[in-house]
Write an enzyme that holds these catalytic residues in place. Structure first.
Site, PDB file in Angstrom:
ATOM      1  N   ARG A   1       0.827  -1.219   0.000  1.00 21.17           N
ATOM      2  CA  ARG A   1       0.000   0.000   0.000  1.00 21.17           C
ATOM      3  C   ARG A   1       0.860   1.269   0.000  1.00 21.17           C
ATOM      4  O   ARG A   1       0.458   2.295  -0.555  1.00 21.17           O
ATOM      5  CB  ARG A   1      -0.936  -0.007   1.216  1.00 21.17           C
ATOM      6  CG  ARG A   1      -1.997   1.120   1.204  1.00 21.17           C
ATOM      7  CD  ARG A   1      -2.995   0.924   2.329  1.00 21.17           C
ATOM      8  NE  ARG A   1      -4.096   1.873   2.260  1.00 21.17           N
ATOM      9  CZ  ARG A   1      -4.304   2.858   3.129  1.00 21.17           C
ATOM     10  NH1 ARG A   1      -3.465   3.029   4.147  1.00 21.17           N
ATOM     11  NH2 ARG A   1      -5.335   3.663   3.003  1.00 21.17           N
TER      12      ARG A   1
ATOM     13  N   ILE B   1      -7.099   7.664  -1.052  1.00 23.72           N
ATOM     14  CA  ILE B   1      -7.004   6.215  -1.093  1.00 23.72           C
ATOM     15  C   ILE B   1      -7.796   5.729   0.115  1.00 23.72           C
ATOM     16  O   ILE B   1      -7.544   6.153   1.243  1.00 23.72           O
ATOM     17  CB  ILE B   1      -5.530   5.753  -1.051  1.00 23.72           C
ATOM     18  CG1 ILE B   1      -5.443   4.219  -0.997  1.00 23.72           C
ATOM     19  CG2 ILE B   1      -4.750   6.383   0.082  1.00 23.72           C
ATOM     20  CD1 ILE B   1      -4.001   3.701  -1.097  1.00 23.72           C
ATOM     21  N   SER B   2      -8.798   4.898  -0.102  1.00 26.06           N
ATOM     22  CA  SER B   2      -9.718   4.517   0.968  1.00 26.06           C
ATOM     23  C   SER B   2      -9.004   3.751   2.075  1.00 26.06           C
ATOM     24  O   SER B   2      -7.951   3.137   1.874  1.00 26.06           O
ATOM     25  CB  SER B   2     -10.857   3.662   0.412  1.00 26.06           C
ATOM     26  OG  SER B   2     -11.671   4.404  -0.458  1.00 26.06           O
ATOM     27  N   ALA B   3      -9.610   3.780   3.265  1.00 28.55           N
ATOM     28  CA  ALA B   3      -9.065   3.055   4.408  1.00 28.55           C
ATOM     29  C   ALA B   3      -9.021   1.556   4.103  1.00 28.55           C
ATOM     30  O   ALA B   3      -9.908   1.025   3.435  1.00 28.55           O
ATOM     31  CB  ALA B   3      -9.923   3.316   5.644  1.00 28.55           C
TER      32      ALA B   3
END
Length: 448
Positions: free
Chosen positions: A93, A119-121
């Site tokens: 990530r 950027i999503s959790a």
């Protein structure tokens, strides 16, 4: 001078010690959760466990950090699909965020990637991926490439991923990272996701990582009969994540849980029928009476941790209230809601709640305390102010607390947090409400 500037508000008149304590609290803990919504540019310091994972002068052990994230934030929060968990163990990530944001890469939080996008959790990505039920033979369409991380997670789980990004610079950047990391079955395109990718239809699965008010018709048409779609749908701040299946040409939907994504732009945004009124900010489902689907989480509230919905006819408002329980000092224990508020139109707000507590004690440090906070953001989603009710400690029966709050002129959005934020014990909240204070009310309160 505006009328409210002469009124004594907590926050404008707090002593320096209280102000400094809350500032430390926001920067050291709440900041991580504010970033979840893409409403804050980033934190000021590296999270503690990242510093511990990498000694002075050494590089972080990203493999160990990924393993911790999967164990605590994914499997520990209910993700069960082992193929999905393995994809997170294997996907770097940190490669999908800017260098100055890599310190946050393996925390369960969203991270800004520019152009008002995030950027999503990790939990959100894992949850949506698990609900999509990815199979090795699937051809998947993703709407909203963003950083490319969701596509990278899907890559080892399916046959092909087709992903569309409307922001050219983000789409090009994602393609460069995906190419460099050799995700050969991920195909990228710059365009309006509302239109889908007709030349590669039909798709076995579709995943939408931005929120339209309604599901775009082209996406329904491009989904294979029997296929699944995971999509957040709703108004700007009141969205629900749905799992949909196409049967006889139409979508049958299952409500999963409340959520908050950046809006789908382009044609979807132009066709939006309902927009929040920033001159009349209010908290939705303030008494937690309406619950969402199988999750049984309160509608319009999201990203709850260590929260339970309680039922009691003696509740201060309605028959339900929420309870936070925590026995691990420093653990995230909270829930949140976003709203629109325009500081050019609203001079002040009144924030109120009913609260009761049992054996509430500050957490790992003295700034981790139970409270209700409101944080304001400008049009660029930079923080421009905050205030709070509390902090609460000890044991006490139901009582009502309220606070008058000046609204910064630059404010365009706000985020309300309710919870313990690292404190331990048990605390209950009900009727968490917000109302605009009119200029007439403010003038009437001025000394004659």
């Amino acid at each position: 001078m505006n009328p409210h500037q002469k009124t004594k508000f907590r926050g404008a008149t707090s002593n320096a010690r209280s102000y400094a304590a809350v500032l430390r609290f926001v920067n050291s803990f709440t900041t991580r959760w504010l970033i979840l919504l893409g409403l804050l540019a980033g934190g000021n310091a590296a999270p503690k466990c990242l510093a511990q994972a990498a000694g002075p002068g050494s590089k972080p052990d990203y493999t160990a950090l990924r393993a911790r994230m999967v164990e605590e934030d994914l499997a520990g929060q209910g993700i069960q699909n082992e193929r999905v968990l393995q994809a997170f163990r294997d996907t770097p990530r940190h490669e999908f965020v800017a260098g100055n944001q890599r310190q946050f890469a393996y925390f369960d939080m969203a991270i800004p990637i520019g152009k008002s996008q995030t950027i999503s959790a990790p939990f959100v990505v894992a949850y949506m991926t698990e609900q999509l039920d990815p199979q090795p033979t699937d051809k998947v369409l993703e709407i909203g490439t963003g950083s490319g991380f969701q596509a990278a997670i899907l890559s080892p789980l399916v046959k092909d991923v087709y992903t569309i990004e409307i922001v050219e610079s983000l789409g090009q950047g994602a393609q460069r990272v995906l190419d460099r990391l050799k995700y050969k079955n991920v195909h990228t395109k710059i365009g309006d996701g509302f239109q889908g990718w007709a030349e590669h239809a039909p798709f076995d699965k579709i995943i939408v990582t931005c929120s339209p008010e309604e599901v775009p018709v082209p996406l329904v048409e491009q989904l294979k009969e029997g296929g699944l779609m995971v999509v957040p749908v709703g108004e700007r701040y009141q969205q629900v994540l749905y799992l949909m299946q196409k049967k006889d040409g139409k979508l049958e939907q299952k409500l999963l849980r409340p959520t908050l994504f950046v809006p789908m732009t382009g044609k979807a945004e132009n066709e939006r029928k309902v927009l929040p009124d920033p001159a009349k900010p209010e908290i939705q489902n303030s008494s937690f009476e309406e619950l969402a689907g199988d999750s049984q989480e309160p509608v319009a509230w999201y990203y709850a941790r260590q929260m339970s919905v309680m039922e009691n006819p003696q509740a201060p408002a309605g028959k339900r209230f929420i309870r936070f329980s925590n026995d691990v000092p420093g653990r995230g224990t909270r829930m949140m809601q976003g709203l629109a508020v325009d500081g050019r139109k609203v001079d002040a707000l009144e924030l109120s709640c009913h609260v009761q507590a049992e054996n509430v004690v500050a957490g790992a440090n003295k700034d981790e305390k139970a409270c209700v906070t409101i944080t304001f953001f400008d049009e660029n989603r930079a923080r421009v102010g905050y205030n709070w009710i509390g902090p609460f400690s000890g044991s006490f029966a139901w009582k009502k607390e309220r606070l008058r709050i000046p609204v910064p002129a630059q404010a365009r959005e706000a985020l309300v947090h309710v919870g313990m934020f690292g404190a331990t014990g048990t605390i209950d909240f009900d009727a968490v409400e917000l109302r605009a204070i009119t200029a007439q009310e403010l003038r009437a309160e001025q000394p004659k």
